[in-house]
Scaffold this active site. Structure first.
Site, PDB file in Angstrom:
ATOM      1  N   VAL A   1      65.570  27.679  70.927  1.00  0.00           N
ATOM      2  CA  VAL A   1      66.393  27.980  72.102  1.00  0.00           C
ATOM      3  C   VAL A   1      67.740  28.573  71.663  1.00  0.00           C
ATOM      4  O   VAL A   1      68.199  29.588  72.184  1.00  0.00           O
ATOM      5  CB  VAL A   1      66.611  26.718  72.973  1.00  0.00           C
ATOM      6  CG1 VAL A   1      67.613  27.003  74.093  1.00  0.00           C
ATOM      7  CG2 VAL A   1      65.298  26.240  73.567  1.00  0.00           C
TER       8      VAL A   1
ATOM      9  N   LYS B   1      68.436  26.755  56.621  1.00  0.00           N
ATOM     10  CA  LYS B   1      68.125  27.605  57.768  1.00  0.00           C
ATOM     11  C   LYS B   1      69.193  28.691  57.938  1.00  0.00           C
ATOM     12  O   LYS B   1      68.888  29.875  58.116  1.00  0.00           O
ATOM     13  CB  LYS B   1      68.083  26.704  59.021  1.00  0.00           C
ATOM     14  CG  LYS B   1      67.467  27.364  60.232  1.00  0.00           C
ATOM     15  CD  LYS B   1      67.729  26.546  61.485  1.00  0.00           C
ATOM     16  CE  LYS B   1      66.721  25.448  61.690  1.00  0.00           C
ATOM     17  NZ  LYS B   1      66.966  24.699  62.946  1.00  0.00           N
TER      18      LYS B   1
ATOM     19  N   THR C   1      68.098  20.510  77.488  1.00  0.00           N
ATOM     20  CA  THR C   1      67.594  19.813  78.676  1.00  0.00           C
ATOM     21  C   THR C   1      68.129  18.383  78.664  1.00  0.00           C
ATOM     22  O   THR C   1      67.846  17.620  77.732  1.00  0.00           O
ATOM     23  CB  THR C   1      66.049  19.823  78.657  1.00  0.00           C
ATOM     24  OG1 THR C   1      65.629  21.193  78.602  1.00  0.00           O
ATOM     25  CG2 THR C   1      65.468  19.147  79.887  1.00  0.00           C
TER      26      THR C   1
ATOM     27  N   GLU D   1      67.527  26.374  80.184  1.00  0.00           N
ATOM     28  CA  GLU D   1      66.703  27.490  79.695  1.00  0.00           C
ATOM     29  C   GLU D   1      65.296  27.376  80.275  1.00  0.00           C
ATOM     30  O   GLU D   1      64.802  26.270  80.493  1.00  0.00           O
ATOM     31  CB  GLU D   1      66.687  27.507  78.159  1.00  0.00           C
ATOM     32  CG  GLU D   1      66.298  26.197  77.474  1.00  0.00           C
ATOM     33  CD  GLU D   1      64.809  26.005  77.285  1.00  0.00           C
ATOM     34  OE1 GLU D   1      64.065  26.972  77.495  1.00  0.00           O
ATOM     35  OE2 GLU D   1      64.394  24.891  76.936  1.00  0.00           O
TER      36      GLU D   1
ATOM     37  N   LYS E   1      65.974  21.906  86.016  1.00  0.00           N
ATOM     38  CA  LYS E   1      65.206  22.081  84.780  1.00  0.00           C
ATOM     39  C   LYS E   1      64.017  21.118  84.722  1.00  0.00           C
ATOM     40  O   LYS E   1      62.878  21.510  84.480  1.00  0.00           O
ATOM     41  CB  LYS E   1      66.130  21.884  83.571  1.00  0.00           C
ATOM     42  CG  LYS E   1      65.421  21.771  82.243  1.00  0.00           C
ATOM     43  CD  LYS E   1      64.665  23.048  81.886  1.00  0.00           C
ATOM     44  CE  LYS E   1      63.697  22.782  80.765  1.00  0.00           C
ATOM     45  NZ  LYS E   1      63.652  23.780  79.759  1.00  0.00           N
TER      46      LYS E   1
ATOM     47  N   PHE F   1      50.006  29.426  85.972  1.00  0.00           N
ATOM     48  CA  PHE F   1      49.837  28.018  85.582  1.00  0.00           C
ATOM     49  C   PHE F   1      48.697  27.335  86.326  1.00  0.00           C
ATOM     50  O   PHE F   1      48.751  26.158  86.642  1.00  0.00           O
ATOM     51  CB  PHE F   1      51.168  27.249  85.683  1.00  0.00           C
ATOM     52  CG  PHE F   1      52.042  27.544  84.497  1.00  0.00           C
ATOM     53  CD1 PHE F   1      52.601  28.807  84.330  1.00  0.00           C
ATOM     54  CD2 PHE F   1      52.261  26.594  83.511  1.00  0.00           C
ATOM     55  CE1 PHE F   1      53.351  29.128  83.210  1.00  0.00           C
ATOM     56  CE2 PHE F   1      53.013  26.893  82.375  1.00  0.00           C
ATOM     57  CZ  PHE F   1      53.559  28.179  82.239  1.00  0.00           C
TER      58      PHE F   1
ATOM     59  N   CYS G   1      57.868  20.546  75.055  1.00  0.00           N
ATOM     60  CA  CYS G   1      58.660  20.490  76.295  1.00  0.00           C
ATOM     61  C   CYS G   1      57.999  19.682  77.405  1.00  0.00           C
ATOM     62  O   CYS G   1      58.545  18.663  77.835  1.00  0.00           O
ATOM     63  CB  CYS G   1      58.937  21.904  76.775  1.00  0.00           C
ATOM     64  SG  CYS G   1      59.740  22.907  75.525  1.00  0.00           S
TER      65      CYS G   1
ATOM     66  N   ARG H   1      53.268  20.643  67.881  1.00  0.00           N
ATOM     67  CA  ARG H   1      53.798  19.411  68.461  1.00  0.00           C
ATOM     68  C   ARG H   1      53.084  19.091  69.781  1.00  0.00           C
ATOM     69  O   ARG H   1      52.973  19.949  70.646  1.00  0.00           O
ATOM     70  CB  ARG H   1      55.305  19.538  68.704  1.00  0.00           C
ATOM     71  CG  ARG H   1      56.116  19.331  67.446  1.00  0.00           C
ATOM     72  CD  ARG H   1      57.574  19.547  67.695  1.00  0.00           C
ATOM     73  NE  ARG H   1      57.874  20.941  67.952  1.00  0.00           N
ATOM     74  CZ  ARG H   1      59.084  21.403  68.314  1.00  0.00           C
ATOM     75  NH1 ARG H   1      60.086  20.557  68.459  1.00  0.00           N
ATOM     76  NH2 ARG H   1      59.279  22.679  68.516  1.00  0.00           N
TER      77      ARG H   1
HETATM   78  C1  UGA Z   1      57.702  25.489  78.857  1.00  0.00           C
HETATM   79  C2  UGA Z   1      58.131  26.217  80.147  1.00  0.00           C
HETATM   80  O1  UGA Z   1      57.124  27.163  80.536  1.00  0.00           O
HETATM   81  C3  UGA Z   1      59.462  26.950  79.943  1.00  0.00           C
HETATM   82  O2  UGA Z   1      59.873  27.539  81.177  1.00  0.00           O
HETATM   83  C4  UGA Z   1      60.507  25.941  79.474  1.00  0.00           C
HETATM   84  O3  UGA Z   1      61.749  26.552  79.259  1.00  0.00           O
HETATM   85  C5  UGA Z   1      60.027  25.299  78.184  1.00  0.00           C
HETATM   86  O4  UGA Z   1      58.770  24.629  78.431  1.00  0.00           O
HETATM   87  C6  UGA Z   1      61.082  24.288  77.757  1.00  0.00           C
HETATM   88  O5  UGA Z   1      61.331  23.335  78.479  1.00  0.00           O
HETATM   89  O6  UGA Z   1      61.755  24.544  76.748  1.00  0.00           O
HETATM   90  P1  UGA Z   1      56.415  26.192  76.613  1.00  0.00           P
HETATM   91  O7  UGA Z   1      56.312  24.733  76.348  1.00  0.00           O
HETATM   92  O8  UGA Z   1      56.883  27.090  75.536  1.00  0.00           O
HETATM   93  O9  UGA Z   1      57.417  26.467  77.865  1.00  0.00           O
HETATM   94  O10 UGA Z   1      54.979  26.712  76.998  1.00  0.00           O
HETATM   95  P2  UGA Z   1      54.151  27.076  78.320  1.00  0.00           P
HETATM   96  O11 UGA Z   1      53.764  28.492  78.244  1.00  0.00           O
HETATM   97  O12 UGA Z   1      54.820  26.611  79.541  1.00  0.00           O
HETATM   98  O13 UGA Z   1      52.831  26.210  78.085  1.00  0.00           O
HETATM   99  C7  UGA Z   1      52.877  24.788  77.977  1.00  0.00           C
HETATM  100  C8  UGA Z   1      51.479  24.218  77.845  1.00  0.00           C
HETATM  101  O14 UGA Z   1      50.740  24.385  79.057  1.00  0.00           O
HETATM  102  C9  UGA Z   1      50.619  24.892  76.756  1.00  0.00           C
HETATM  103  O15 UGA Z   1      49.912  23.899  76.047  1.00  0.00           O
HETATM  104  C10 UGA Z   1      49.664  25.780  77.527  1.00  0.00           C
HETATM  105  O16 UGA Z   1      48.456  25.996  76.868  1.00  0.00           O
HETATM  106  C11 UGA Z   1      49.465  24.946  78.792  1.00  0.00           C
HETATM  107  N1  UGA Z   1      49.054  25.730  79.963  1.00  0.00           N
HETATM  108  C12 UGA Z   1      49.879  26.662  80.486  1.00  0.00           C
HETATM  109  C13 UGA Z   1      47.823  25.477  80.563  1.00  0.00           C
HETATM  110  O17 UGA Z   1      47.047  24.614  80.115  1.00  0.00           O
HETATM  111  N2  UGA Z   1      47.469  26.181  81.688  1.00  0.00           N
HETATM  112  C14 UGA Z   1      48.279  27.117  82.231  1.00  0.00           C
HETATM  113  O18 UGA Z   1      47.899  27.720  83.266  1.00  0.00           O
HETATM  114  C15 UGA Z   1      49.505  27.375  81.618  1.00  0.00           C
END
Ligand code: UGA
Length: 454
Positions: free
Chosen positions: A11, A35, A121, A151, A204, A249, A260, A327
């Site tokens: 982030v 880093k 967050t 974010e 958030k 989603f 997250c 993770r």
């Molecule tokens: C998520 C949120 O989408 C971001 O908006 C947020 O900022 C972030 O967390 C955070 O809090 O920092 P992220 O964890 O990177 O982002 O990934 P996502 O793309 O949201 O996917 C999360 C999980 O849901 C993955 O395991 C993905 O495979 C799963 N997923 C997603 C599904 O099983 N089905 C879907 O339709 C979409």
């Protein structure tokens, strides 16, 4: 504007590099000397598409600097972003240890007037508590405001999400902070949603919880579809076509993971508990998610008859594609369950060269992982798995069984593949396809039928 971003995780780095690309002067500060050393030479120590070129460009143009000198970096800038991690404590609450150590440093620091922006967050009320601490310290007259600017960056898509967001949320108390934040983001053509800080903090958690809930909703529908012999992808497309619901989603599969959603679902429940407010939808979404891997392993077990001694090839280990992050990945649960059933687990993921479970045999490519296995389980929707040579796969997989934990392969396409090569294809909430290309209601093993999600 002169900005310091404290915390150089994904982030912080994305924030720093993107703000620099908007023309601001940015310092990225972190206590991890290794880093910072890498970053200063233009190397990004994490996998995030488009980030490294942005960092290199900003370094060349002299718009970004990297340092371990936190106190200096605080004095140098007018806007301080805090982007440190807020992981889960054992009771689910967010651990604010890193945040407080940065705030304490700011309280003791020198320099001119500053706006503090918390991007991490954090639970509702954190900005208020931070302000209390700063107003009572020597920083009193120098803090313009403590703002919250959550974010919404998806790993693998974070640069795009930062520069082309649906909205920017800014919670602050003073008009001056509101103006500074508007100027800061003037280069981004997205609406800025201004609100009070507590609302911003809850926005958030609410956003992540709602997205997680959508996923669990469609996974619940997938399990119902399996029972009824319906194709959940059709159901998802039909539901998502309603603009009030939206198509995003609603991809069913093995459930959500990552650093997250699982953490924030716990944190929002802890928040509810702290004020005696029940959050039954959140609890149900979390329970459904926890159960999803059982359906996948259950189908596998049912089809193989026994898992003991079976060789299972897992394709994909990261919690989603375009990241190297495992993770809270559902693959961890599936691995654990397969090993507990006595299976021999081989695996391949394009980004993973080390895995926390020693028993899992890691391979350098998909074909070597599946060679001689009894079944393939797809756990991350990497594009290369869509391009597998099915003739070669059939020769490698003894039972010709594929369990698609992400519904990533086209159902109609797999009907032809199964018919041509004599393979069996199982997925989530979609009819099973047998070796003749014939479909039957998705197999849910008896012992998983009607079991209440506990
Ligand atoms: C998520 C949120 O989408 C971001 O908006 C947020 O900022 C972030 O967390 C955070 O809090 O920092 P992220 O964890 O990177 O982002 O990934 P996502 O793309 O949201 O996917 C999360 C999980 O849901 C993955 O395991 C993905 O495979 C799963 N997923 C997603 C599904 O099983 N089905 C879907 O339709 C979409």
């Amino acid at each position: 504007m002169k900005i310091t971003v404290i915390g150089s995780g994904y982030v912080g780095l994305v924030t720093g590099a993107c703000l620099a690309s908007l023309g601001h002067q940015v310092i990225c500060a972190d206590t991890d000397a290794g880093k910072i050393g890498l970053l200063a030479s233009g190397k990004v120590p994490l996998f995030e598409e488009g980030l490294e070129p942005l960092v290199k460009e900003a370094l060349t143009d002299g718009r970004i600097r990297f340092t371990t000198e936190l106190a200096w970096s605080i004095e140098e800038s007018d806007i301080l972003f805090i982007t440190v991690g807020t992981p889960s404590l054992p009771d689910g609450e967010a651990d604010l240890t890193q945040l407080w150590s940065v705030v304490n440093l700011i309280a003791k620091s020198g320099g001119g007037r500053k706006l503090l922006v918390i991007k991490s967050t954090v639970p509702v009320g954190t900005c208020d508590s931070v302000e209390d601490l700063l107003r009572h310290g020597i920083a009193r007259s120098r803090i313009i405001d403590v703002a919250h600017n959550p974010e919404f960056l998806r790993q693998g898509n974070a640069v795009r999400d930062f520069l082309l967001p649906d909205r920017i949320v800014v919670g602050c108390k003073t008009e001056e902070a509101r103006t500074i934040m508007s100027d800061l983001y003037a280069g981004i053509a997205s609406p800025v949603h201004h609100c009070d800080r507590r609302s911003a903090e809850l926005i958030k958690y609410g956003s992540n919880a709602f997205l997680a809930m959508k996923i669990s909703f469609i996974n619940m529908m997938a399990n119902l579809s399996d029972e009824l012999g319906v194709d959940v992808d059709e159901v998802s497309a039909g539901i998502g076509a309603d603009r009030r619901i939206g198509p995003h989603f609603l991809q069913s599969g093995i459930g959500y993971g990552g650093s997250c959603f699982p953490k924030d679902m716990k944190a929002i429940q802890a928040l509810g508990k702290s004020v005696g407010c029940e959050l039954p939808l959140i609890e149900a979404a979390e329970r459904i998610n926890g159960k999803q891997p059982q359906f996948i392993v259950g189908k596998l077990k049912h089809s193989l008859q026994t898992m003991r001694g079976s060789r299972i090839a897992l394709l994909g280990l990261t919690f989603k594609p375009m990241t190297d992050d495992i993770r809270e990945a559902p693959s961890l649960t599936v691995c654990r369950m397969c090993l507990a059933e006595g299976a021999i687990v081989h695996a391949y993921d394009p980004m993973i060269r080390q895995y926390p479970m020693q028993e899992v045999v890691l391979h350098g490519d998909a074909y070597s992982a599946i060679d001689g296995c009894d079944a393939i389980v797809l756990l991350t929707e990497w594009d290369e798995f869509r391009l597998l040579d099915w003739g070669r796969v059939r020769k490698a997989v003894r039972n010709g069984l594929i369990v698609d934990g992400r519904n990533m392969l086209s159902h109609s396409g797999m009907r032809s593949v199964c018919e041509q090569y004599g393979m069996t294809y199982l997925s989530v909430g979609r009819p099973a396809i047998d070796r003749y290309g014939l479909t039957s209601p998705g197999v849910i093993p008896q012992y998983l039928r009607n079991t209440r999600v506990k």
